[in-house]
Each structure stands twice: as C-alpha cells, then as structure tokens.
Write a protein that holds these residues in place. Structure first.
Motif, PDB file in Angstrom:
ATOM      1  N   GLN A 173      39.259  10.802  45.692  1.00 17.64           N
ATOM      2  CA  GLN A 173      39.155  12.166  46.201  1.00 17.64           C
ATOM      3  C   GLN A 173      39.940  13.052  45.252  1.00 17.64           C
ATOM      4  OE1 GLN A 173      41.715  13.583  49.494  1.00 17.64           O
ATOM      5  NE2 GLN A 173      39.796  13.888  50.621  1.00 17.64           N
ATOM      6  N   TYR A 217      34.372  13.964  45.327  1.00 19.73           N
ATOM      7  CA  TYR A 217      34.513  12.524  45.527  1.00 19.73           C
ATOM      8  C   TYR A 217      33.823  11.799  44.382  1.00 19.73           C
ATOM      9  CZ  TYR A 217      36.266  13.793  50.064  1.00 19.73           C
ATOM     10  OH  TYR A 217      37.034  14.336  51.076  1.00 19.73           O
ATOM     11  N   TRP A 232      36.480   4.528  45.407  1.00 21.90           N
ATOM     12  CA  TRP A 232      36.203   5.937  45.662  1.00 21.90           C
ATOM     13  C   TRP A 232      37.487   6.733  45.509  1.00 21.90           C
ATOM     14  CZ3 TRP A 232      31.662   8.393  46.272  1.00 21.90           C
ATOM     15  CH2 TRP A 232      30.543   7.605  46.503  1.00 21.90           C
TER      16      TRP A 232
END
Length: 160
Positions: A65, A120, A63
C-alpha cells in the motif's frame, strides 16, 4: 550465474524486466493491474494482479500500500504454490484478504473506508533469489460523499 546484490529491490514499470546473466538476457513479463478502482464507503473492493504465472515457481506474491505522501508498506502476502498467507503487521491488514485464482492474485477489501484510499502494488518475490518485480499499481479511490445525479440539458440543434 546471475550477479545480484545480497538484497536487491527492483521497481519495474516497463513491459519487461531484463536481467543480464553471464551474457544471456532473460526477459520476464510484467504483472498486470487495473489503473484504478472507485468504491463508495462500505462497499467491497477487489484489486487484481494478473500474470503471476510468469513469476517463478515457489513465489510469494506481496501486496503493498502506498499513500500519496507515504512510502511503500507491505500489506499481505500469499504463496503461489501452497496458498499460505503472510502477515506483515500492517495497521489495516485485517481489513484485507488475498486469494489466487488461476493466473491472478486478488487483494480483497471486505468493506472500504476513506482511509483505504491509496495505490496498491502487487509484486513477485522468489524465495530462491533476491529479485522483486512490481506491477504498475492500482489506485483505489473510496468516497463517502453522496452521489449526485448528473443534470442533463437538451438544446435544439442549430439551424444553418
């Protein structure tokens, strides 16, 4: 065999990724994500990444950001086979957790704050290759502003 650079990062924002391997075209489906999630400060938020079964086995879901004016920053990762989580020393990583349920990887924010407002992105990284495939991204919007109820006006129908 496929010709790939020693370290390749591919950003794919189309329905399929095409890799040319010795004249053979291999099609990989794209990871799916919701367009946006909106929460009030203090609320729990969950962002899903579907289609992870289309990633190769022995894959790491990472993941990222990305703030409006910033660059992509690795946040957390999880192994699809062993469910082991990986830390990338992101300044907000302790606010988040990751879990896999069936064909979906979820990024979970226990208590949202305005500082979590960002996009995200989930990605699949295969240990045995250098291919990194991104999902389209989810915009998380966190507001600490008070909710203002809508004002409803009723007007009589116009006579003809």
């Amino acid at each position: 065999s496929c010709l790939r650079p020693a370290y390749a990062t591919m950003l794919l924002f189309t329905p399929a990724a095409l890799f040319l391997c010795s004249g053979l075209v291999v099609v990989e489906t794209l990871l799916t994500q919701e367009i946006s999630v909106t929460r009030r400060a203090g609320q729990r938020a969950s962002i899903s990444c579907g289609g992870i079964d289309s990633c190769y086995s022995n894959t790491l879901v990472i993941w990222y950001q990305k703030r409006n004016t910033g660059t992509f920053e690795r946040l957390l990762g999880i192994g699809t086979s062993d469910r082991r989580t990986f830390s990338f020393s992101h300044r907000q990583e302790n606010d988040f957790s990751v879990e896999i349920q069936q064909n979906t990887c979820n990024l979970i924010l226990r208590s949202s704050d305005v500082s979590h407002t960002a996009s995200y992105y989930c990605s699949c990284y295969t240990y045995s290759s250098t291919v990194l495939v991104f999902g389209p991204g989810t915009r998380l919007i966190v507001s600490d502003a008070a909710l203002v109820p809508p004002v409803v006006h009723v007007y009589p129908a116009a006579s003809l």
